[in-house]
Motif scaffolding. Structure first.
Motif, PDB file in Angstrom:
ATOM      1  N   GLY A  66       0.646   8.216   1.992  1.00 22.04           N
ATOM      2  CA  GLY A  66      -0.652   8.393   1.345  1.00 22.04           C
ATOM      3  C   GLY A  66      -1.737   7.529   1.964  1.00 22.04           C
ATOM      4  O   GLY A  66      -2.908   7.899   1.982  1.00 22.04           O
ATOM      5  N   ARG A  67      -1.360   6.370   2.481  1.00 23.17           N
ATOM      6  CA  ARG A  67      -2.317   5.473   3.136  1.00 23.17           C
ATOM      7  C   ARG A  67      -2.559   5.854   4.595  1.00 23.17           C
ATOM      8  O   ARG A  67      -3.387   5.248   5.271  1.00 23.17           O
ATOM      9  CB  ARG A  67      -1.796   4.035   3.103  1.00 23.17           C
ATOM     10  CG  ARG A  67      -1.571   3.451   1.739  1.00 23.17           C
ATOM     11  CD  ARG A  67      -2.741   2.771   1.185  1.00 23.17           C
ATOM     12  NE  ARG A  67      -3.322   1.862   2.138  1.00 23.17           N
ATOM     13  CZ  ARG A  67      -3.976   0.769   1.812  1.00 23.17           C
ATOM     14  NH1 ARG A  67      -4.075   0.432   0.563  1.00 23.17           N
ATOM     15  NH2 ARG A  67      -4.536   0.013   2.723  1.00 23.17           N
ATOM     16  N   ALA A  96       5.495  -3.244   1.974  1.00 23.54           N
ATOM     17  CA  ALA A  96       6.060  -1.896   2.085  1.00 23.54           C
ATOM     18  C   ALA A  96       6.655  -1.686   3.473  1.00 23.54           C
ATOM     19  O   ALA A  96       7.747  -1.124   3.609  1.00 23.54           O
ATOM     20  CB  ALA A  96       4.993  -0.851   1.783  1.00 23.54           C
ATOM     21  N   TRP A  97       5.957  -2.126   4.509  1.00 24.08           N
ATOM     22  CA  TRP A  97       6.486  -1.987   5.866  1.00 24.08           C
ATOM     23  C   TRP A  97       7.753  -2.811   6.053  1.00 24.08           C
ATOM     24  O   TRP A  97       8.709  -2.367   6.693  1.00 24.08           O
ATOM     25  CB  TRP A  97       5.446  -2.367   6.912  1.00 24.08           C
ATOM     26  CG  TRP A  97       4.595  -1.221   7.302  1.00 24.08           C
ATOM     27  CD1 TRP A  97       3.268  -1.064   7.087  1.00 24.08           C
ATOM     28  CD2 TRP A  97       5.014  -0.020   7.974  1.00 24.08           C
ATOM     29  NE1 TRP A  97       2.845   0.145   7.580  1.00 24.08           N
ATOM     30  CE2 TRP A  97       3.895   0.794   8.133  1.00 24.08           C
ATOM     31  CE3 TRP A  97       6.238   0.430   8.450  1.00 24.08           C
ATOM     32  CZ2 TRP A  97       3.963   2.041   8.747  1.00 24.08           C
ATOM     33  CZ3 TRP A  97       6.313   1.675   9.072  1.00 24.08           C
ATOM     34  CH2 TRP A  97       5.176   2.456   9.213  1.00 24.08           C
ATOM     35  N   LYS A  98       7.779  -4.030   5.501  1.00 29.59           N
ATOM     36  CA  LYS A  98       8.996  -4.845   5.594  1.00 29.59           C
ATOM     37  C   LYS A  98      10.157  -4.137   4.915  1.00 29.59           C
ATOM     38  O   LYS A  98      11.276  -4.118   5.432  1.00 29.59           O
ATOM     39  CB  LYS A  98       8.774  -6.209   4.937  1.00 29.59           C
ATOM     40  CG  LYS A  98       7.934  -7.150   5.732  1.00 29.59           C
ATOM     41  CD  LYS A  98       7.795  -8.471   4.994  1.00 29.59           C
ATOM     42  CE  LYS A  98       6.795  -9.364   5.671  1.00 29.59           C
ATOM     43  NZ  LYS A  98       6.579 -10.620   4.926  1.00 29.59           N
ATOM     44  N   LEU A  99       9.873  -3.559   3.759  1.00 27.80           N
ATOM     45  CA  LEU A  99      10.906  -2.850   3.005  1.00 27.80           C
ATOM     46  C   LEU A  99      11.414  -1.633   3.773  1.00 27.80           C
ATOM     47  O   LEU A  99      12.618  -1.386   3.843  1.00 27.80           O
ATOM     48  CB  LEU A  99      10.360  -2.436   1.643  1.00 27.80           C
ATOM     49  CG  LEU A  99      11.291  -1.699   0.699  1.00 27.80           C
ATOM     50  CD1 LEU A  99      12.507  -2.540   0.377  1.00 27.80           C
ATOM     51  CD2 LEU A  99      10.554  -1.351  -0.576  1.00 27.80           C
ATOM     52  N   ALA A 102       2.813  -6.444  -5.842  1.00 26.27           N
ATOM     53  CA  ALA A 102       1.791  -6.692  -4.825  1.00 26.27           C
ATOM     54  C   ALA A 102       0.632  -5.711  -4.953  1.00 26.27           C
ATOM     55  O   ALA A 102       0.758  -4.620  -5.516  1.00 26.27           O
ATOM     56  CB  ALA A 102       2.408  -6.587  -3.436  1.00 26.27           C
ATOM     57  N   LYS A 103      -0.514  -6.124  -4.397  1.00 25.95           N
ATOM     58  CA  LYS A 103      -1.703  -5.277  -4.403  1.00 25.95           C
ATOM     59  C   LYS A 103      -2.419  -5.394  -3.064  1.00 25.95           C
ATOM     60  O   LYS A 103      -2.317  -6.391  -2.378  1.00 25.95           O
ATOM     61  CB  LYS A 103      -2.653  -5.706  -5.519  1.00 25.95           C
ATOM     62  CG  LYS A 103      -2.074  -5.483  -6.886  1.00 25.95           C
ATOM     63  CD  LYS A 103      -3.054  -5.817  -7.960  1.00 25.95           C
ATOM     64  CE  LYS A 103      -2.343  -5.548  -9.275  1.00 25.95           C
ATOM     65  NZ  LYS A 103      -3.131  -5.729 -10.416  1.00 25.95           N
ATOM     66  N   GLY A 104      -3.142  -4.340  -2.719  1.00 25.08           N
ATOM     67  CA  GLY A 104      -3.979  -4.352  -1.526  1.00 25.08           C
ATOM     68  C   GLY A 104      -3.202  -4.399  -0.224  1.00 25.08           C
ATOM     69  O   GLY A 104      -2.185  -3.733  -0.047  1.00 25.08           O
ATOM     70  N   LYS A 105      -3.720  -5.209   0.706  1.00 22.19           N
ATOM     71  CA  LYS A 105      -3.108  -5.311   2.038  1.00 22.19           C
ATOM     72  C   LYS A 105      -1.717  -5.929   1.973  1.00 22.19           C
ATOM     73  O   LYS A 105      -0.859  -5.619   2.786  1.00 22.19           O
ATOM     74  CB  LYS A 105      -3.999  -6.129   2.961  1.00 22.19           C
ATOM     75  CG  LYS A 105      -5.282  -5.442   3.318  1.00 22.19           C
ATOM     76  CD  LYS A 105      -6.094  -6.248   4.274  1.00 22.19           C
ATOM     77  CE  LYS A 105      -7.384  -5.523   4.596  1.00 22.19           C
ATOM     78  NZ  LYS A 105      -8.194  -6.275   5.561  1.00 22.19           N
ATOM     79  N   GLU A 106      -1.518  -6.806   1.001  1.00 24.22           N
ATOM     80  CA  GLU A 106      -0.205  -7.426   0.845  1.00 24.22           C
ATOM     81  C   GLU A 106       0.850  -6.372   0.491  1.00 24.22           C
ATOM     82  O   GLU A 106       1.980  -6.434   0.965  1.00 24.22           O
ATOM     83  CB  GLU A 106      -0.268  -8.486  -0.244  1.00 24.22           C
ATOM     84  CG  GLU A 106       1.036  -9.217  -0.460  1.00 24.22           C
ATOM     85  CD  GLU A 106       0.971 -10.195  -1.607  1.00 24.22           C
ATOM     86  OE1 GLU A 106       1.995 -10.841  -1.852  1.00 24.22           O
ATOM     87  OE2 GLU A 106      -0.081 -10.294  -2.264  1.00 24.22           O
TER      88      GLU A 106
END
Length: 106
Positions: free
Chosen positions: A62-63, A22-25, A13-17
């Motif tokens: 990091g984000r 990542a949050w789901k994980l 995945a890239k960007g907002k996806e």
């Protein structure tokens, strides 16, 4: 979705996806944070390595989406962070941001 599938989706995945996956994980991994020893539990049951979950947590930190707990000597406490996410899925400051965007009702 299983942890292994989410890890594979996160890698491509890239960007907002990528942030959403990542949050789901992280939320899925947090469901099992009370199992001891945690990293071995993930490896045996889901075939997910500790580095993969740690990488996702570092990415979100990091984000600016997440803050990993740290010990007194500065080491990152990944499992404690996951336990905290499991117990408190929405932090107060994030909840306030979510509610402040809503339009007032008349």
């Amino acid at each position: 979705m299983s942890l292994k599938t989410l890890v594979k989706l996160y890698r491509v995945a890239k960007g907002k996806e990528k942030v959403a996956i990542a949050w789901k994980l992280v939320h899925e991994a947090a469901r099992y944070s009370n199992h001891e020893p945690y990293w071995e539990f993930l490896k045996e049951n889901f075939e997910v390595r500790a580095d993969e979950i740690k990488d996702v947590l570092r990415f979100l930190e990091g984000r600016g989406e997440l803050q990993i707990k740290r010990s007194i000597d500065g080491k990152r406490l990944y499992v404690s962070t996951l336990k905290d996410i499991r117990e408190n899925p929405v932090r107060l400051d994030r909840w306030l941001r979510l509610t402040s965007r809503r339009r007032p009702m008349r």
